[in-house]
Scaffold this motif. Structure first.
Motif, PDB file in Angstrom:
ATOM      1  N   GLU A  31       0.832  -1.211   0.000  1.00 17.33           N
ATOM      2  CA  GLU A  31       0.000   0.000   0.000  1.00 17.33           C
ATOM      3  C   GLU A  31       0.860   1.252   0.000  1.00 17.33           C
ATOM      4  O   GLU A  31       0.599   2.199  -0.746  1.00 17.33           O
ATOM      5  CB  GLU A  31      -0.928   0.037   1.216  1.00 17.33           C
ATOM      6  N   GLU A  32       1.875   1.265   0.828  1.00 15.26           N
ATOM      7  CA  GLU A  32       2.773   2.428   0.895  1.00 15.26           C
ATOM      8  C   GLU A  32       3.520   2.606  -0.432  1.00 15.26           C
ATOM      9  O   GLU A  32       3.600   3.701  -0.971  1.00 15.26           O
ATOM     10  CB  GLU A  32       3.763   2.258   2.050  1.00 15.26           C
ATOM     11  N   HIS A  33       4.055   1.514  -0.953  1.00  7.34           N
ATOM     12  CA  HIS A  33       4.814   1.571  -2.206  1.00  7.34           C
ATOM     13  C   HIS A  33       3.942   2.039  -3.371  1.00  7.34           C
ATOM     14  O   HIS A  33       4.390   2.776  -4.241  1.00  7.34           O
ATOM     15  CB  HIS A  33       5.422   0.210  -2.515  1.00  7.34           C
ATOM     16  N   LEU A  34       2.674   1.597  -3.393  1.00  6.11           N
ATOM     17  CA  LEU A  34       1.782   1.895  -4.507  1.00  6.11           C
ATOM     18  C   LEU A  34       0.936   3.149  -4.309  1.00  6.11           C
ATOM     19  O   LEU A  34       0.142   3.493  -5.193  1.00  6.11           O
ATOM     20  CB  LEU A  34       0.859   0.697  -4.772  1.00  6.11           C
ATOM     21  N   PHE A  39       4.126   6.536  -6.029  1.00  6.51           N
ATOM     22  CA  PHE A  39       4.124   6.111  -7.420  1.00  6.51           C
ATOM     23  C   PHE A  39       4.543   7.265  -8.331  1.00  6.51           C
ATOM     24  O   PHE A  39       5.354   7.117  -9.224  1.00  6.51           O
ATOM     25  CB  PHE A  39       2.723   5.607  -7.775  1.00  6.51           C
ATOM     26  N   ARG A  40       3.982   8.433  -8.071  1.00  7.87           N
ATOM     27  CA  ARG A  40       4.288   9.623  -8.869  1.00  7.87           C
ATOM     28  C   ARG A  40       5.765  10.014  -8.748  1.00  7.87           C
ATOM     29  O   ARG A  40       6.363  10.511  -9.698  1.00  7.87           O
ATOM     30  CB  ARG A  40       3.405  10.779  -8.414  1.00  7.87           C
ATOM     31  N   ASN A  41       6.357   9.788  -7.596  1.00  6.92           N
ATOM     32  CA  ASN A  41       7.753  10.175  -7.368  1.00  6.92           C
ATOM     33  C   ASN A  41       8.756   9.085  -7.737  1.00  6.92           C
ATOM     34  O   ASN A  41       9.955   9.294  -7.605  1.00  6.92           O
ATOM     35  CB  ASN A  41       7.946  10.591  -5.910  1.00  6.92           C
ATOM     36  N   ASN A  46       7.858   7.239 -13.567  1.00  3.73           N
ATOM     37  CA  ASN A  46       7.536   8.578 -14.050  1.00  3.73           C
ATOM     38  C   ASN A  46       8.323   8.987 -15.289  1.00  3.73           C
ATOM     39  O   ASN A  46       8.280  10.136 -15.687  1.00  3.73           O
ATOM     40  CB  ASN A  46       7.745   9.591 -12.930  1.00  3.73           C
ATOM     41  N   ALA A  47       9.031   8.075 -15.897  1.00  3.80           N
ATOM     42  CA  ALA A  47       9.714   8.303 -17.178  1.00  3.80           C
ATOM     43  C   ALA A  47      10.707   9.460 -17.118  1.00  3.80           C
ATOM     44  O   ALA A  47      10.843  10.215 -18.065  1.00  3.80           O
ATOM     45  CB  ALA A  47       8.684   8.515 -18.279  1.00  3.80           C
TER      46      ALA A  47
END
Length: 102
Positions: A31-34, A39-41, A46-47
């Motif tokens: 949950e924390e990882h996702l 996720f955005r960072n 984030n390519a």
């Protein structure tokens, strides 16, 4: 920041689909990882490398937007939506992937 939705049921649904089981501690870690902020960072998601080499034309923008269900809709006009539907129909019709129902 308060999450936009409860991620745990989705993680459990995907783990059931993948025939995996996790402890409560592992679910908390997932949950924390996702979470959308993490996720955005995540530079891998984030390519960031694509921005650096110019593949993404807007280096100020984020590949991951708001993390809201249906958040793509403001970016798709009718023509782009029809093109996406056509691509999906032409390219994914050979897959028999079914997500478990509730």
């Amino acid at each position: 920041m308060e999450p936009l939705f409860n991620l745990r049921p989705t993680i459990k649904k995907v783990s059931l689909f993948l025939e995996q089981s996790y402890s409560e501690e592992e679910y908390e870690i997932l949950e924390e990882h996702l979470s959308i902020d993490n996720f955005r960072n995540n530079k891998s998601v984030n390519a960031e490398e694509d921005k650096d080499i110019g593949v993404i034309s807007n280096p100020e923008g984020s590949f991951i937007r708001k993390g809201v269900v249906g958040g793509w809709r403001p970016y798709f006009d009718d023509e782009l939506n029809a093109e996406a539907d056509r691509w999906i129909e032409e390219n994914l019709n050979t897959f028999d992937l079914r997500f478990p129902s509730k």
